[in-house]
Design an enzyme around this catalytic site. Structure first.
Site, PDB file in Angstrom:
ATOM      1  N   TYR A 140       0.811  -1.212   0.000  1.00 32.33           N
ATOM      2  CA  TYR A 140       0.000   0.000   0.000  1.00 32.33           C
ATOM      3  C   TYR A 140       0.848   1.269   0.000  1.00 32.33           C
ATOM      4  O   TYR A 140       0.375   2.348  -0.373  1.00 32.33           O
ATOM      5  CB  TYR A 140      -0.935   0.022   1.216  1.00 32.33           C
ATOM      6  CG  TYR A 140      -2.044  -0.998   1.178  1.00 32.33           C
ATOM      7  CD1 TYR A 140      -2.263  -1.808   0.072  1.00 32.33           C
ATOM      8  CD2 TYR A 140      -2.890  -1.164   2.267  1.00 32.33           C
ATOM      9  CE1 TYR A 140      -3.277  -2.748   0.055  1.00 32.33           C
ATOM     10  CE2 TYR A 140      -3.914  -2.106   2.254  1.00 32.33           C
ATOM     11  CZ  TYR A 140      -4.101  -2.892   1.144  1.00 32.33           C
ATOM     12  OH  TYR A 140      -5.112  -3.819   1.131  1.00 32.33           O
ATOM     13  N   LYS A 191       3.397 -15.417   2.292  1.00 32.57           N
ATOM     14  CA  LYS A 191       3.345 -16.158   1.024  1.00 32.57           C
ATOM     15  C   LYS A 191       4.780 -16.425   0.597  1.00 32.57           C
ATOM     16  O   LYS A 191       5.207 -16.101  -0.513  1.00 32.57           O
ATOM     17  CB  LYS A 191       2.570 -15.357  -0.020  1.00 32.57           C
ATOM     18  CG  LYS A 191       2.175 -16.167  -1.256  1.00 32.57           C
ATOM     19  CD  LYS A 191       1.235 -17.315  -0.980  1.00 32.57           C
ATOM     20  CE  LYS A 191       0.832 -18.014  -2.287  1.00 32.57           C
ATOM     21  NZ  LYS A 191       0.113 -19.276  -2.040  1.00 32.57           N
ATOM     22  N   ASP A 224      -3.229 -18.021   1.579  1.00 32.95           N
ATOM     23  CA  ASP A 224      -4.390 -18.679   0.992  1.00 32.95           C
ATOM     24  C   ASP A 224      -4.931 -19.762   1.923  1.00 32.95           C
ATOM     25  O   ASP A 224      -6.149 -19.906   2.101  1.00 32.95           O
ATOM     26  CB  ASP A 224      -4.059 -19.247  -0.392  1.00 32.95           C
ATOM     27  CG  ASP A 224      -2.733 -19.989  -0.448  1.00 32.95           C
ATOM     28  OD1 ASP A 224      -1.946 -19.906   0.523  1.00 32.95           O
ATOM     29  OD2 ASP A 224      -2.457 -20.641  -1.471  1.00 32.95           O
ATOM     30  N   ASP A 248      -5.430  -6.773   5.851  1.00 36.20           N
ATOM     31  CA  ASP A 248      -6.632  -6.067   5.424  1.00 36.20           C
ATOM     32  C   ASP A 248      -7.709  -7.078   5.025  1.00 36.20           C
ATOM     33  O   ASP A 248      -8.883  -6.972   5.423  1.00 36.20           O
ATOM     34  CB  ASP A 248      -6.275  -5.163   4.240  1.00 36.20           C
ATOM     35  CG  ASP A 248      -7.365  -4.165   3.908  1.00 36.20           C
ATOM     36  OD1 ASP A 248      -8.392  -4.114   4.599  1.00 36.20           O
ATOM     37  OD2 ASP A 248      -7.176  -3.413   2.926  1.00 36.20           O
ATOM     38  N   ASP A 252     -11.110  -8.737   7.617  1.00 36.80           N
ATOM     39  CA  ASP A 252     -12.502  -8.589   7.206  1.00 36.80           C
ATOM     40  C   ASP A 252     -13.186  -9.947   7.112  1.00 36.80           C
ATOM     41  O   ASP A 252     -14.371 -10.082   7.448  1.00 36.80           O
ATOM     42  CB  ASP A 252     -12.592  -7.864   5.864  1.00 36.80           C
ATOM     43  CG  ASP A 252     -12.533  -6.352   6.021  1.00 36.80           C
ATOM     44  OD1 ASP A 252     -12.252  -5.882   7.133  1.00 36.80           O
ATOM     45  OD2 ASP A 252     -12.752  -5.633   5.028  1.00 36.80           O
TER      46      ASP A 252
END
Length: 357
Positions: A140, A191, A224, A248, A252
């Site tokens: 970001y 990852k 994942d 992020d 959620d």
């Protein structure tokens, strides 16, 4: 000395939900809480007034505040603006300017709302996860970034995922400090099988835990798989720590396990303990002004503020118990409404929490 709290209502339902949280603060001030409140502009509201999503006056007040209470930013009204002045840039700028690198996002299922979860009650009953998200680095904020035109005339968008060792070290330490106060279990999500940046993340996490927090049981999980495991067996997690973008998304997903994103607070802390506190939901422009928003996530954000930045743990617990009492009474805003309960609006829920206090 009294502590200073900067209230930033923002956009959409932000003004409605922060108004109810301020009611709770005012009730505690009447019982000895020594704070002074300021109010400022951020996001779309700030752009409308000053043509910038983060006015210098707001930033100055934020630097002087002991804690910040934020509502929400953004909405379709401002989507046509250039990305450099969209409401979200005000929020990102505030995080960066104050060094708010550690984002704490609890996912707690209140037993009264077990039926509101999209998963079976036996899967989520007793759920209590803390997701620690790195907030000021990663993709970001990484440079270079932008949209460019290639030699063949085709446009290409690009962003950079980058983390320095010190950034990884401090967020892992923040997560370890929390894990030490809970179950001493930490899952680091990366990852590393395809991203060198998160390969370094894994190496640094292992070093920090081994050298500084030997009591903590550290595990690793690819993002994942972590997303799948949150839905399959969420209670296996205690504290999770991960990058800005992964956090992020995962936080959620975890939020919906609890029945409503309108129930969950968050804290964003810097190295001095100064924090910004906000509900994890967005500005919900579709219900803005209708008085039906759920203010409980914002009220619970006040509890986190009292605990983490103002040193008032007893008052924080009082707020949390008041919220539980209101849920026990069967009061529900539309997002958590179920058969046999009593529906109330945003203001009614705030009044009920104050009465429970």
């Amino acid at each position: 000395m009294s502590k200073r709290i900067l209230v930033l209502p923002g956009d959409g339902i932000g003004p409605e939900i922060t108004a109810e949280a301020v009611k709770v603060l005012d009730a505690l001030v009447g019982e000895g809480l020594d704070v002074e409140l300021d109010e400022g502009l951020i996001g779309g509201a700030a752009y409308d007034a000053a043509e910038t999503p983060l006015p210098s006056a707001t930033l100055d007040m934020a630097r002087e505040a002991d804690a910040i209470l934020l509502g929400a930013v953004g909405g379709p009204k401002w989507e046509p603006l250039d990305i450099s002045v969209r409401p979200e840039k005000g929020l990102l700028g505030l995080r960066a300017e104050l060094g708010l690198f550690s984002n704490l996002r609890p996912a707690i299922l209140y037993p009264q709302l077990a039926d509101a979860s999209s998963l079976r009650a036996e899967i989520v009953a007793g759920l209590d996860i803390m997701i620690v998200r790195e907030l000021t680095g990663g993709i970001y904020f990484g440079q270079p970034r932008g949209i460019r035109t290639l030699e063949n005339g085709e446009r290409q968008g690009f962003n950079t995922l980058v983390y320095a060792e010190h950034e990884i070290e401090r967020i892992v330490r923040s997560a370890c400090d929390i894990a030490m106060k809970r179950g001493k279990r930490l899952c680091s999500v990366d990852k590393a099988n395809v991203l060198e940046c998160t390969e370094l993340w894994r190496e640094v996490a292992e070093r920090v835990v081994k050298n500084e927090y030997p009591e903590i049981e550290l595990s690793h999980m690819y993002v994942d798989n972590a997303a799948m495991q949150l839905v399959k067996w969420p209670k296996q997690f205690d504290v999770m720590v991960t990058t800005n973008m992964f956090g992020d998304i995962l936080s959620d997903a975890a939020a919906m396990l609890t029945g409503s994103i309108g129930m969950l607070p968050s804290a964003s802390l810097n190295e001095k303990g100064q924090g910004m506190y906000e509900p994890i939901h967005g500005s919900a422009p579709d219900i803005a002004g209708k008085g039906v928003a759920n203010p409980l996530a914002t009220i619970l954000s006040v509890a986190m503020m009292l605990r983490y930045s103002l040193g008032e743990s007893a008052m924080a617990e009082r707020i949390e118990k008041a919220v539980e009492q209101v849920l026990d009474q069967g009061l529900r805003t539309p997002d958590i409404m179920s058969e046999g309960m009593t529906e109330v609006n945003c203001e009614g829920m705030g009044d009920a929490v104050v009465a429970a206090l």
